[in-house]
Scaffold this active site. Sequence first.
Site, PDB file in Angstrom:
ATOM      1  N   ARG A 165       0.847  -1.198   0.000  1.00  0.00           N
ATOM      2  CA  ARG A 165       0.000   0.000   0.000  1.00  0.00           C
ATOM      3  C   ARG A 165       0.882   1.248   0.000  1.00  0.00           C
ATOM      4  O   ARG A 165       1.792   1.374   0.825  1.00  0.00           O
ATOM      5  CB  ARG A 165      -0.920   0.014   1.220  1.00  0.00           C
ATOM      6  N   TYR A 201      -6.290   4.520  -7.668  1.00  0.00           N
ATOM      7  CA  TYR A 201      -7.347   5.502  -7.907  1.00  0.00           C
ATOM      8  C   TYR A 201      -6.988   6.803  -7.197  1.00  0.00           C
ATOM      9  O   TYR A 201      -6.318   6.803  -6.161  1.00  0.00           O
ATOM     10  CB  TYR A 201      -8.721   4.992  -7.448  1.00  0.00           C
TER      11      TYR A 201
END
Length: 401
Positions: A165, A201
Amino acid sequence: MYTKAAKEFGEIGAGIMMWERTWRILQTLGMAEDLSKAANSPPNGLPGIGFDFRRSDRGVGSQFHLYAPPYGCIRFHRAHFLDVFVKHLPSGVAHFGKRLTSYEDTPDKVILNFADGSQNTCDLLVACDGLKSVIRMQMYKDAQFKEPQLKDIAEPVWSGWVTYRALIPADRVREANGGKDTRTTTTPMMYCGKNKHIVSYPICQGRIVNTVGLVFYPEGEGKTYDAPWVIECDGSEVAKHYVGWEPEVVDLVQHIDKAMLWSVHHLKPLPMYVSGRVALLGDAAHAMTPHQGAGAGQAIEDAFVLAALLGHSTTSAQNIPRALAAYESVRLPFANKTLRASALQGKMYEFNSVHGDNYASLGPALDENWEWLWEETPEEEVERAMKRMQSLGPRIPRSRL
């Protein structure tokens, strides 16, 4: 009363997404206006891009599917999302620095035992304590005396996936592209390859590109993960997994300086969420893989249904178990179905389902696996739970739980 082990509300800085059915709940709770200010591309009721799917692990990428549901994919920075919730929380209900170690469920109350040696009591204990829920583990340990087959079912299992992440400044991506936007700075993207995929995104009104690289180890699925579950790593650790992918993926991961490596654990579908005056909610009940962006939404749905039942005029401290039984009857099958769908979705992203890389059947299958989004509205769930509660009569005996 809300108790939390941490010293304050806080959230790991990363992206979070949700779908139209969850947004309906937030509108009902009066949070839509504030959340719209925090959202990237606030929902306007029109179809939007859920994900743009590309085959990306063969050097030259190509789109093979576009998922465009109503409202599209609603995205936030987790910290900003939490800030809105905290703003709307009534004052005086949160108590920090209290770590629950065990509880005692009695016919008329629940006794809470905390790590600092203190005790308290409540009419109802709702476990929102996540994947490693202390409350879930005790609930199932206690249940084993009557049902030995429940042994170990409450333990989290490794899904076989790890995630990397990272948050990337969008300006850095644009600068490398001659000052122009790329797909990653404007669109929810799903870059797919064999046993790997990348989700990206924009969040924070386009200032940040939330990037999550996922790697699947088939031999580890359902096994014990022996390394630390969360560690920090260098961007080079991420980049090595995507060598030879299409240029926009290779370029994207080159912008990652640091990432958090997470082992993705989830729960097996549980056979019960409720025992006596204790109920499981959110990840404590149905922690799932992130492949459908459903985990946070399912927790909010749990709370929406449970709150409606507890707030009903016929619910009292004496018949709380009746409300919990109705909650479980609606939420358990629905959330378990979503848990299964999420794990399957990840395998479809990586061409490991029965569809392989047959794009003609894979694209419709991806959409079909998201059909739970439209089967029933949260309001209809509440209505069904209310009917179930009324059918149980004025009070449900503890012996039936």
